[in-house]
Design a protein around this motif. Structure first.
Motif, PDB file in Angstrom:
ATOM      1  N   LEU A 135       7.028 -19.729   4.033  1.00  0.00           N
ATOM      2  CA  LEU A 135       5.945 -19.917   4.995  1.00  0.00           C
ATOM      3  C   LEU A 135       5.831 -18.712   5.920  1.00  0.00           C
ATOM      4  CD1 LEU A 135       3.763 -21.630   6.329  1.00  0.00           C
ATOM      5  CD2 LEU A 135       5.555 -22.746   7.677  1.00  0.00           C
ATOM      6  N   ALA A 136       6.975 -18.229   6.400  1.00  0.00           N
ATOM      7  CA  ALA A 136       6.969 -17.067   7.292  1.00  0.00           C
ATOM      8  C   ALA A 136       6.442 -15.835   6.574  1.00  0.00           C
ATOM      9  CB  ALA A 136       8.387 -16.807   7.820  1.00  0.00           C
ATOM     10  N   GLY A 137       6.816 -15.683   5.295  1.00  0.00           N
ATOM     11  CA  GLY A 137       6.347 -14.535   4.528  1.00  0.00           C
ATOM     12  C   GLY A 137       4.840 -14.505   4.405  1.00  0.00           C
ATOM     13  N   VAL A 138       4.248 -15.659   4.114  1.00  0.00           N
ATOM     14  CA  VAL A 138       2.786 -15.744   4.014  1.00  0.00           C
ATOM     15  C   VAL A 138       2.140 -15.423   5.360  1.00  0.00           C
ATOM     16  CG1 VAL A 138       0.853 -17.304   3.595  1.00  0.00           C
ATOM     17  CG2 VAL A 138       2.853 -17.380   2.101  1.00  0.00           C
ATOM     18  N   LEU A 139       2.700 -15.978   6.430  1.00  0.00           N
ATOM     19  CA  LEU A 139       2.123 -15.746   7.757  1.00  0.00           C
ATOM     20  C   LEU A 139       2.249 -14.281   8.185  1.00  0.00           C
ATOM     21  CD1 LEU A 139       3.346 -18.925   9.673  1.00  0.00           C
ATOM     22  CD2 LEU A 139       1.039 -18.438   8.842  1.00  0.00           C
ATOM     23  N   LEU A 140       3.417 -13.672   7.929  1.00  0.00           N
ATOM     24  CA  LEU A 140       3.625 -12.283   8.327  1.00  0.00           C
ATOM     25  C   LEU A 140       2.705 -11.341   7.556  1.00  0.00           C
ATOM     26  CD1 LEU A 140       7.517 -12.260   8.564  1.00  0.00           C
ATOM     27  CD2 LEU A 140       5.921 -11.936  10.456  1.00  0.00           C
ATOM     28  N   ALA A 141       2.626 -11.554   6.228  1.00  0.00           N
ATOM     29  CA  ALA A 141       1.738 -10.713   5.419  1.00  0.00           C
ATOM     30  C   ALA A 141       0.286 -10.940   5.831  1.00  0.00           C
ATOM     31  CB  ALA A 141       1.932 -11.018   3.941  1.00  0.00           C
ATOM     32  N   GLY A 142      -0.076 -12.186   6.099  1.00  0.00           N
ATOM     33  CA  GLY A 142      -1.446 -12.492   6.502  1.00  0.00           C
ATOM     34  C   GLY A 142      -1.813 -11.871   7.838  1.00  0.00           C
ATOM     35  N   LEU A 143      -0.905 -11.928   8.790  1.00  0.00           N
ATOM     36  CA  LEU A 143      -1.171 -11.341  10.100  1.00  0.00           C
ATOM     37  C   LEU A 143      -1.374  -9.831   9.995  1.00  0.00           C
ATOM     38  CD1 LEU A 143       1.346 -13.316  12.366  1.00  0.00           C
ATOM     39  CD2 LEU A 143      -1.156 -13.393  12.482  1.00  0.00           C
ATOM     40  N   PHE A 144      -0.507  -9.183   9.235  1.00  0.00           N
ATOM     41  CA  PHE A 144      -0.642  -7.735   9.052  1.00  0.00           C
ATOM     42  C   PHE A 144      -1.945  -7.412   8.330  1.00  0.00           C
ATOM     43  CE2 PHE A 144      -0.175  -3.730   6.875  1.00  0.00           C
ATOM     44  CZ  PHE A 144       0.476  -2.927   7.799  1.00  0.00           C
ATOM     45  N   PHE A 145      -2.260  -8.200   7.310  1.00  0.00           N
ATOM     46  CA  PHE A 145      -3.473  -7.954   6.520  1.00  0.00           C
ATOM     47  C   PHE A 145      -4.724  -8.059   7.386  1.00  0.00           C
ATOM     48  CE2 PHE A 145      -7.012  -9.787   4.099  1.00  0.00           C
ATOM     49  CZ  PHE A 145      -7.222  -8.774   3.176  1.00  0.00           C
ATOM     50  N   PHE A 146      -4.855  -9.130   8.137  1.00  0.00           N
ATOM     51  CA  PHE A 146      -6.082  -9.328   8.916  1.00  0.00           C
ATOM     52  C   PHE A 146      -6.136  -8.402  10.130  1.00  0.00           C
ATOM     53  CE2 PHE A 146      -6.006 -13.428   6.631  1.00  0.00           C
ATOM     54  CZ  PHE A 146      -7.266 -13.345   6.063  1.00  0.00           C
ATOM     55  N   ALA A 147      -4.968  -7.989  10.644  1.00  0.00           N
ATOM     56  CA  ALA A 147      -4.955  -7.071  11.774  1.00  0.00           C
ATOM     57  C   ALA A 147      -5.305  -5.648  11.349  1.00  0.00           C
ATOM     58  CB  ALA A 147      -3.585  -7.087  12.452  1.00  0.00           C
ATOM     59  N   ILE A 167       6.959  -5.831   3.764  1.00  0.00           N
ATOM     60  CA  ILE A 167       8.133  -5.705   4.624  1.00  0.00           C
ATOM     61  C   ILE A 167       8.519  -7.037   5.263  1.00  0.00           C
ATOM     62  CG2 ILE A 167       9.009  -4.663   6.748  1.00  0.00           C
ATOM     63  CD1 ILE A 167       7.407  -2.140   6.048  1.00  0.00           C
ATOM     64  N   GLY A 168       7.546  -7.722   5.863  1.00  0.00           N
ATOM     65  CA  GLY A 168       7.831  -8.998   6.505  1.00  0.00           C
ATOM     66  C   GLY A 168       8.326 -10.053   5.529  1.00  0.00           C
ATOM     67  N   PRO A 169       7.578 -10.309   4.434  1.00  0.00           N
ATOM     68  CA  PRO A 169       8.048 -11.301   3.470  1.00  0.00           C
ATOM     69  C   PRO A 169       9.417 -10.974   2.875  1.00  0.00           C
ATOM     70  CG  PRO A 169       5.739 -10.819   3.100  1.00  0.00           C
ATOM     71  CD  PRO A 169       6.219  -9.836   4.133  1.00  0.00           C
ATOM     72  N   LEU A 170       9.642  -9.726   2.498  1.00  0.00           N
ATOM     73  CA  LEU A 170      10.932  -9.371   1.893  1.00  0.00           C
ATOM     74  C   LEU A 170      12.071  -9.605   2.882  1.00  0.00           C
ATOM     75  CD1 LEU A 170      12.627  -8.238  -0.394  1.00  0.00           C
ATOM     76  CD2 LEU A 170      12.069  -5.929   0.399  1.00  0.00           C
ATOM     77  N   LEU A 192      16.813 -12.861   4.255  1.00  0.00           N
ATOM     78  CA  LEU A 192      17.509 -13.695   5.236  1.00  0.00           C
ATOM     79  C   LEU A 192      17.762 -15.096   4.685  1.00  0.00           C
ATOM     80  CD1 LEU A 192      15.713 -12.673   8.556  1.00  0.00           C
ATOM     81  CD2 LEU A 192      18.104 -12.241   7.955  1.00  0.00           C
ATOM     82  N   ALA A 193      16.781 -15.642   3.975  1.00  0.00           N
ATOM     83  CA  ALA A 193      16.945 -16.978   3.397  1.00  0.00           C
ATOM     84  C   ALA A 193      18.006 -16.966   2.302  1.00  0.00           C
ATOM     85  CB  ALA A 193      15.618 -17.472   2.839  1.00  0.00           C
ATOM     86  N   LEU A 194      18.004 -15.946   1.465  1.00  0.00           N
ATOM     87  CA  LEU A 194      18.987 -15.865   0.387  1.00  0.00           C
ATOM     88  C   LEU A 194      20.409 -15.738   0.920  1.00  0.00           C
ATOM     89  CD1 LEU A 194      17.082 -13.594  -2.160  1.00  0.00           C
ATOM     90  CD2 LEU A 194      17.872 -15.935  -2.576  1.00  0.00           C
ATOM     91  N   ARG A 195      20.562 -15.221   2.122  1.00  0.00           N
ATOM     92  CA  ARG A 195      21.892 -15.146   2.735  1.00  0.00           C
ATOM     93  C   ARG A 195      22.453 -16.542   3.041  1.00  0.00           C
ATOM     94  NH1 ARG A 195      24.054 -10.685   5.037  1.00  0.00           N
ATOM     95  NH2 ARG A 195      24.802 -11.871   6.848  1.00  0.00           N
ATOM     96  N   ALA A 251       7.908 -10.893  -2.835  1.00  0.00           N
ATOM     97  CA  ALA A 251       7.241 -10.255  -1.697  1.00  0.00           C
ATOM     98  C   ALA A 251       6.130  -9.329  -2.169  1.00  0.00           C
ATOM     99  CB  ALA A 251       8.266  -9.477  -0.869  1.00  0.00           C
ATOM    100  N   GLY A 252       6.394  -8.580  -3.254  1.00  0.00           N
ATOM    101  CA  GLY A 252       5.380  -7.685  -3.790  1.00  0.00           C
ATOM    102  C   GLY A 252       4.174  -8.430  -4.327  1.00  0.00           C
ATOM    103  N   GLY A 253       4.412  -9.550  -5.009  1.00  0.00           N
ATOM    104  CA  GLY A 253       3.303 -10.351  -5.516  1.00  0.00           C
ATOM    105  C   GLY A 253       2.448 -10.915  -4.397  1.00  0.00           C
ATOM    106  N   LEU A 254       3.102 -11.400  -3.342  1.00  0.00           N
ATOM    107  CA  LEU A 254       2.371 -11.934  -2.195  1.00  0.00           C
ATOM    108  C   LEU A 254       1.548 -10.838  -1.521  1.00  0.00           C
ATOM    109  CD1 LEU A 254       1.757 -14.173  -0.133  1.00  0.00           C
ATOM    110  CD2 LEU A 254       3.890 -13.562   1.031  1.00  0.00           C
TER     111      LEU A 254
END
Length: 211
Positions: free
Chosen positions: A29-41, A137-140, A145-148, A166-169
């Protein structure tokens, strides 16, 4: 204690499984939001987005990039759990490049050979190679962090899968801005850009997922 015994103990620990599953859900969820925020900004949709939605080539870009994100995310869920079976998630991931190959063959059949080079090079190669990694960068970071919270047996591979997701997203977001719709362009430049993110994920996994 042997490594295999430790892995078996971890795989039987329901608290570990729950913590990892919860962390990965939050990370996605965070990955989608971070990529989306960067994209629209920084970018936003291409100016002709409504006309583009009527193009099969444009729709295909979204389909293949989202398919990569979903398949890699599914594999990431499994690869973070010790002892999990990876065969079926890996097969679904392999289907994505096969889908792209099919689209490339169809494009070569539909477009005169004199235009193949121009379609492949396109107009946005530089932006593709820079913006997809930036959007990743944000999603990865969130996925690593989650995989840890899990216990991947192969840290580098787990990181690479996180990079693919992350690359696909990131590529799915970028695809809605990019005006190069040919599968030839996608096969070359999107693949290279996602490959950069995958390599970064592999290095990050080796560094931060080793246990």
């Amino acid at each position: 204690m042997k490594t295999d015994e430790l892995i078996n103990l971890l795989s039987q620990d329901s608290a570990v499984r729950f913590r990892f599953g919860q962390a990965l859900a939050v990370a996605l969820l965070a990955g989608v939001l971070l990529a989306g925020l960067f994209f629209f900004a920084a970018m936003g949709f291409r100016p002709d987005i409504y006309a583009a939605l009527e193009s099969l080539r444009f729709i295909f870009k979204l389909v293949v990039t989202l398919a990569l994100f979903l398949a890699a995310s599914n594999l990431m869920v499994q690869i973070g759990r010790p002892g999990a079976r990876l065969q079926w998630p890996a097969v679904t991931l392999v289907l994505v490049p096969l889908l792209l190959v099919g689209a490339v063959v169809a494009e070569l059949a539909a477009v005169p050979s004199a235009r193949w080079g121009a379609q492949m090079i396109g107009r946005n190669a530089h932006e593709c190679l820079s913006l997809i990694p930036l959007l990743s960068i944000g999603p990865l970071s969130a996925f690593i962090l989650a995989l840890r919270q899990g216990a991947p047996q192969h840290p580098g591979r787990a990181g690479a899968v996180a990079g693919l997701a992350a690359g696909g997203l990131a590529a799915a977001f970028y695809a809605s801005n990019c005006t190069d719709d040919s599968p030839l362009f996608v096969a070359l430049w999107y693949t290279l850009a996602i490959g950069i993110v995958t390599g970064a994920g592999y290095l990050a996994g080796k560094r931060w997922l080793t246990w």
